[in-house]
Design an enzyme around this catalytic site. Structure first.
Site, PDB file in Angstrom:
ATOM      1  CD  GLN A 101      -2.506  -1.200   2.716  1.00 20.11           C
ATOM      2  OE1 GLN A 101      -3.617  -0.663   2.878  1.00 20.11           O
ATOM      3  NE2 GLN A 101      -1.867  -1.805   3.683  1.00 20.11           N
ATOM      4  CG  ASN A 102       4.113   1.202   2.439  1.00 22.59           C
ATOM      5  OD1 ASN A 102       3.043   1.496   2.994  1.00 22.59           O
ATOM      6  ND2 ASN A 102       5.023   0.421   2.998  1.00 22.59           N
ATOM      7  CG  HIS A 119      -2.820   2.527  -1.868  1.00 30.34           C
ATOM      8  ND1 HIS A 119      -2.832   2.512  -0.500  1.00 30.34           N
ATOM      9  CD2 HIS A 119      -3.913   1.833  -2.261  1.00 30.34           C
ATOM     10  CE1 HIS A 119      -3.905   1.833  -0.070  1.00 30.34           C
ATOM     11  NE2 HIS A 119      -4.559   1.403  -1.121  1.00 30.34           N
ATOM     12  CB  CYS A 127      -1.022  15.052 -17.660  1.00 26.54           C
ATOM     13  SG  CYS A 127      -1.819  16.565 -18.117  1.00 26.54           S
ATOM     14  CB  CYS A 132       0.194  14.855 -21.507  1.00 22.45           C
ATOM     15  SG  CYS A 132      -1.184  15.950 -21.880  1.00 22.45           S
ATOM     16  N   GLY A 184       2.748  -4.444   9.003  1.00 18.80           N
ATOM     17  CA  GLY A 184       2.818  -2.984   9.160  1.00 18.80           C
ATOM     18  C   GLY A 184       1.643  -2.249   8.583  1.00 18.80           C
ATOM     19  CB  THR A 185      -1.234  -2.675   6.900  1.00 23.70           C
ATOM     20  OG1 THR A 185      -2.415  -1.964   6.502  1.00 23.70           O
ATOM     21  CG2 THR A 185      -1.524  -4.158   6.939  1.00 23.70           C
ATOM     22  CG  ASN A 210       0.565  -3.820  12.665  1.00 25.02           C
ATOM     23  OD1 ASN A 210       1.004  -3.374  11.616  1.00 25.02           O
ATOM     24  ND2 ASN A 210      -0.199  -3.104  13.490  1.00 25.02           N
TER      25      ASN A 210
HETATM   26  P1  OAD Z   1      -1.417   3.091   9.041  1.00 27.59           P
HETATM   27  O1  OAD Z   1      -0.696   4.301   9.536  1.00 27.59           O
HETATM   28  O2  OAD Z   1      -2.924   3.061   9.022  1.00 27.59           O
HETATM   29  O3  OAD Z   1      -0.967   1.817   9.920  1.00 27.59           O
HETATM   30  C1  OAD Z   1       0.375   1.561  10.110  1.00 27.59           C
HETATM   31  C2  OAD Z   1       0.452   0.339  11.012  1.00 27.59           C
HETATM   32  O4  OAD Z   1       1.813   0.027  11.156  1.00 27.59           O
HETATM   33  C3  OAD Z   1      -0.115   0.601  12.393  1.00 27.59           C
HETATM   34  O5  OAD Z   1      -1.049  -0.427  12.709  1.00 27.59           O
HETATM   35  C4  OAD Z   1       1.120   0.535  13.316  1.00 27.59           C
HETATM   36  O6  OAD Z   1       0.822  -0.144  14.529  1.00 27.59           O
HETATM   37  C5  OAD Z   1       2.065  -0.311  12.500  1.00 27.59           C
HETATM   38  N1  OAD Z   1       3.481  -0.018  12.726  1.00 27.59           N
HETATM   39  C6  OAD Z   1       4.070   1.156  13.017  1.00 27.59           C
HETATM   40  N2  OAD Z   1       5.412   0.999  13.117  1.00 27.59           N
HETATM   41  C7  OAD Z   1       5.661  -0.322  12.861  1.00 27.59           C
HETATM   42  C8  OAD Z   1       6.837  -1.121  12.800  1.00 27.59           C
HETATM   43  N3  OAD Z   1       8.056  -0.593  13.034  1.00 27.59           N
HETATM   44  N4  OAD Z   1       6.701  -2.452  12.510  1.00 27.59           N
HETATM   45  C9  OAD Z   1       5.480  -3.004  12.289  1.00 27.59           C
HETATM   46  N5  OAD Z   1       4.322  -2.291  12.326  1.00 27.59           N
HETATM   47  C10 OAD Z   1       4.425  -0.972  12.610  1.00 27.59           C
HETATM   48  O7  OAD Z   1      -0.844   2.798   7.589  1.00 27.59           O
HETATM   49  P2  OAD Z   1      -1.446   1.790   6.529  1.00 27.59           P
HETATM   50  O8  OAD Z   1      -2.100   0.618   7.178  1.00 27.59           O
HETATM   51  O9  OAD Z   1      -0.392   1.524   5.536  1.00 27.59           O
HETATM   52  O10 OAD Z   1      -4.046   4.943   1.661  1.00 27.59           O
HETATM   53  O11 OAD Z   1      -2.574   2.683   5.837  1.00 27.59           O
HETATM   54  C11 OAD Z   1      -3.262   2.091   4.764  1.00 27.59           C
HETATM   55  C12 OAD Z   1      -3.661   3.182   3.831  1.00 27.59           C
HETATM   56  O12 OAD Z   1      -4.377   4.184   4.567  1.00 27.59           O
HETATM   57  C13 OAD Z   1      -2.511   3.935   3.194  1.00 27.59           C
HETATM   58  O13 OAD Z   1      -1.973   3.268   2.084  1.00 27.59           O
HETATM   59  C14 OAD Z   1      -3.213   5.210   2.786  1.00 27.59           C
HETATM   60  C15 OAD Z   1      -4.056   5.458   4.017  1.00 27.59           C
HETATM   61  O14 OAD Z   1      -5.284   5.996   3.702  1.00 27.59           O
HETATM   62  C16 OAD Z   1      -3.967   5.843   0.614  1.00 27.59           C
HETATM   63  O15 OAD Z   1      -3.190   6.751   0.622  1.00 27.59           O
HETATM   64  C17 OAD Z   1      -4.918   5.571  -0.495  1.00 27.59           C
END
Ligand code: OAD
Length: 248
Positions: A101-102, A119, A127, A132, A184-185, A210
């Site tokens: 997702q990164n 993402h 553009c 373009c 990490g999500t 996580n």
């Molecule tokens: P989040 O910020 O929602 O979640 C990050 C997760 O990583 C949290 O649950 C933390 O506990 C965990 N975390 C933090 N540090 C860590 C580490 N060192 N090791 C393991 N886990 C760790 O981010 P995402 O889940 O990626 O979408 O967010 C998903 C999407 O929400 C993103 O891609 C973005 C956002 O809306 C778009 O931009 C479309």
């Protein structure tokens, strides 16, 4: 970290492995996650206020500058042991697919090749108004020389559809996998947060790594609460690098 022998056996025998990553795997590279507060100049904004079509149409320069700042942060960051461990798994598991997702580009800089960017990627541009050719983009000004319009980063904004080919590839691999990692999500943003269910319905082993509990934590087959940069290298070492003799 002592892994259950059953898990070691399953992972060693797994052919089809999917790993979904989120901002948490880049946290140890110094990049803020979405649920962390933003720092410095951008601390007064929330990502969801900036990463939208409406915000861009209201103030294209502000959003262009925010992404320029995020690109600079990402380029200054280095892949951490979590990214490197996943690149290692790809060389060991025949059908490994990394679904991220990164948008920071750190997985490819760590050496991963088979990546699906759900993402998008903030180091790519398009553009805003037309389709373009990128050869005519003025990145310093954020302008398209072909049509004179604004450029935008090639990332998915809130409320936008995901790139259909990326989503289809992620779904197809998940529906066939033997093991699914969620790393990490926060597992709250869809459709990415739906992938582990597809894996579970398929009978795959679902493993979460996580720092904090998530809605997936109580439902995963295995859940490791902690830092991906610490847990992943140990797991990869035990299973794929120097597997110690399995205790019966
Ligand atoms: P989040 O910020 O929602 O979640 C990050 C997760 O990583 C949290 O649950 C933390 O506990 C965990 N975390 C933090 N540090 C860590 C580490 N060192 N090791 C393991 N886990 C760790 O981010 P995402 O889940 O990626 O979408 O967010 C998903 C999407 O929400 C993103 O891609 C973005 C956002 O809306 C778009 O931009 C479309």
């Amino acid at each position: 970290m002592d892994l259950p022998a059953k898990l070691i056996r399953s992972l060693r025998n797994a052919r089809r492995i999917v790993a979904l990553t989120g901002a948490g795997i880049s946290a140890e590279s110094g990049l803020a996650t979405f649920r962390d507060a933003q720092t410095g100049l951008w601390s007064k904004f929330k990502p969801e206020e900036l990463a939208t079509v409406e915000a861009f149409e209201r103030n294209p320069k502000l959003i262009w500058d925010w992404y320029a700042w995020r690109r600079e942060q990402a380029l200054k960051a280095e892949p951490n042991p979590g990214h490197l461990a996943l690149a290692k798994v790809e060389t060991r598991a025949p059908e490994f697919l990394l679904v991220t997702q990164n948008v920071d580009g750190l997985h490819s800089r760590a050496g991963s090749k088979r990546i699906v960017e759900l993402h998008g990627n903030l180091h790519r541009f398009r553009c805003f108004d037309h389709d373009c050719a990128s050869s005519n983009f003025d990145l310093a000004q954020g302008r398209c020389r072909s049509c004179g319009g604004n450029l935008r980063p090639d990332v998915v904004w809130f409320g936008e559809m995901l790139p259909i080919d990326a989503l289809e590839r992620a779904n197809a691999a998940t529906e066939k996998c033997d093991v699914f990692f969620s790393i990490g999500t926060s597992s709250v943003v869809y459709p990415a947060a739906d992938l582990w269910r597809r894996a579970k319905e398929r009978g795959a082993i679902v493993i979460e790594i996580n720092k904090d509990p998530t809605p997936l934590t109580p439902l995963a087959d295995y859940s490791f609460l902690g830092k991906a940069g610490e847990i992943l290298p140990q797991l990869v070492q035990q299973i794929w690098i120097s597997p110690n003799r399995l205790s019966n």
